[in-house]
Design an enzyme around this catalytic site. Structure first.
Site, PDB file in Angstrom:
ATOM      1  N   ASP A 130       4.428   5.934   1.624  1.00 27.30           N
ATOM      2  CA  ASP A 130       4.927   4.693   2.047  1.00 27.30           C
ATOM      3  C   ASP A 130       5.880   4.758   3.302  1.00 27.30           C
ATOM      4  OD1 ASP A 130       5.448   1.803   2.037  1.00 27.30           O
ATOM      5  OD2 ASP A 130       5.600   1.947  -0.147  1.00 27.30           O
ATOM      6  N   ASP A 187       1.705  -5.985   2.180  1.00 26.71           N
ATOM      7  CA  ASP A 187       1.343  -6.244   0.864  1.00 26.71           C
ATOM      8  C   ASP A 187       0.417  -7.329   0.448  1.00 26.71           C
ATOM      9  OD1 ASP A 187       3.034  -3.908   1.045  1.00 26.71           O
ATOM     10  OD2 ASP A 187       4.150  -4.545  -1.051  1.00 26.71           O
TER      11      ASP A 187
HETATM   12  C1  GLA Z   1       5.749  -1.248  -0.469  1.00 30.13           C
HETATM   13  C2  GLA Z   1       4.157  -0.799  -0.462  1.00 30.13           C
HETATM   14  C3  GLA Z   1       3.625  -1.377  -1.788  1.00 30.13           C
HETATM   15  C4  GLA Z   1       4.110  -0.811  -3.101  1.00 30.13           C
HETATM   16  C5  GLA Z   1       5.632  -0.859  -2.880  1.00 30.13           C
HETATM   17  C6  GLA Z   1       6.440   0.114  -3.796  1.00 30.13           C
HETATM   18  O1  GLA Z   1       5.831  -2.478  -0.501  1.00 30.13           O
HETATM   19  O2  GLA Z   1       3.359  -1.394   0.699  1.00 30.13           O
HETATM   20  O3  GLA Z   1       2.050  -1.163  -1.710  1.00 30.13           O
HETATM   21  O4  GLA Z   1       3.870   0.598  -3.033  1.00 30.13           O
HETATM   22  O5  GLA Z   1       5.992  -0.470  -1.507  1.00 30.13           O
HETATM   23  O6  GLA Z   1       7.705  -0.173  -3.887  1.00 30.13           O
END
Ligand code: GLA
Length: 382
Positions: A130, A187
């Site tokens: 990430d 997301d």
């Molecule tokens: C980010 C990523 C998500 C998930 C969260 C976890 O938002 O884009 O897919 O992995 O972090 O905290």
């Protein structure tokens, strides 16, 4: 050829804990998920990675190493990886290129080599990496290259999944970091508008960057969530989930299931287990589908997408994005690069039904938010 370069020759398939569980993960959930992937037939259909997302970590490093939260993983991550491997599945985990993960746990900035080594020792086969808490002014691609290099140095084939949300056009540089897939968007959440935005809206034009070993990732599937879980936002109908799955297959997107596979409805497993639709996604030509055109009935309300396949056939998806039922959507051979008079057999992939032989065009009535997904196979020379 190095072992890593043979990974992800087709879009990766599996399950990830985030969409449903968020911080409610524990080792029983992961074990039961692995069990369910076998018993429901998901494993046989090609879903192989079981990935634990954020919030598996303890709050502090121990002797400079990441370790797991022992409240929720009392037997430890290596034992869980063994359990997953014993089922014939692969095991994935999550970290972050910044100092902390998005949920505030310790992450890998400055610890890339030791963390990659730790993951390799634990038996990790997949790393989602990430981009939260990256130090200001530091170059994103460089951070991803650092972890890519560290993973390579372990000697273990570890599929490398970049998650920097499309901020710095990772489709242009993701493969140079050793990455096999990269998120192209923020997301996903469990609502049709999110599918419209991430899928129908933001993937156009990215097809040039995908191919075997390097895939654009419009985020994990919300199929079957039905308004439950960590990214719940109202949910979708089964028709909408089927269109979402169809588009992700057309896009040659990684198919990472996000629902609770221990409790799938019949409609959910019918979607996730449709072998003819999965076969489009996994086609060995490895071409990402592209948008052929749209129909404007006062606002863009229908889209047609095409995906060329290895055997010379073409998958065509006709989506009715509007509110009216039974709209007729047509696709002309010319728009697909086919000669106008070329006869093609047409097969409905959701219904597993041959619809006959057509020349010059094909059309179908498609209900609101539904899809007609067909495979056109040219028959004889013109
Ligand atoms: C980010 C990523 C998500 C998930 C969260 C976890 O938002 O884009 O897919 O992995 O972090 O905290």
């Amino acid at each position: 050829m190095s072992s890593e370069s043979t990974l992800a020759q087709t879009p990766p398939m599996g399950w990830n804990s985030w969409n449903t569980f968020g911080g409610r993960i524990n080792e029983a959930v992961i074990r039961e998920t692995a069990d369910a992937m076998v018993s429901t037939g998901l494993k046989d259909a090609g879903y192989e990675y079981v990935v634990i997302d954020d919030l598996w970590e303890a709050d502090e490093r121990v002797e400079g190493r990441l370790t797991w939260d022992s409240e929720i993983f009392p037997n430890g991550i290596p034992a869980l990886a063994d359990y997953v491997h014993d089922k014939g599945l692969k095991f994935g985990i999550y970290s972050c290129a910044g100092s902390h993960t998005c949920a505030g746990k310790p992450a890998s900035y400055g610890y890339e080599e030791v963390d990659a080594q730790t993951f390799a020792e634990w038996g990790v086969d997949f790393l989602k990496y990430d981009f939260c808490y990256a130090p200001a002014g530091v170059d994103g691609p460089m951070l991803y290259r650092r972890m890519g290099q560290a993973l390579r140095a372990t000697g273990r084939p570890i599929l490398y999944s970049l998650c920097e949300w499309g901020s710095h056009k990772p489709w242009e540089w993701g493969a140079t970091t050793g990455g096999h897939m990269w998120r192209t968007t923020g997301d996903i959440y469990d609502a049709w508008e999110s599918v419209l935005d991430l899928g129908f809206g933001r993937q156009v034009g990215l097809e040039a960057y995908a191919g075997p070993g390097r895939w654009n990732d419009p985020d994990m599937l919300i199929v079957g969530m039905h308004g439950e879980g960590n990214v719940a936002r109202g949910g979708c109908t089964d028709v909408e989930y089927r269109s979402h799955f169809s588009l992700w297959c057309m896009l040659a997107a990684p198919l990472m299931i996000g629902c609770d596979v221990r409790n799938m409805s019949q409609a959910t497993s019918d979607i996730l287990l449709n072998t003819e639709v999965i076969a489009l996604n996994q086609d060995l030509l490895g071409r990402q589908g592209y948008k052929v055109g749209s129909i404007d009935w006062g606002g863009e309300q229908a889209q047609v997408w095409a995906k060329p396949l290895l055997d010379g056939s073409i998958a065509v998806a006709m989506f009715n994005l509007g509110d009216m039922q039974g709209r007729r959507i047509a696709v002309a051979w010319e728009s697909l690069g086919l000669h106008d008079r070329r006869p093609c057999t047409v097969r409905d992939l959701w219904a597993h039904e041959d619809l006959g032989t057509f020349t010059s065009s094909f059309s179908a009535r498609v209900d609101s938010h539904d899809v007609m997904l067909v495979r056109l196979t040219p028959t004889t020379e013109v």
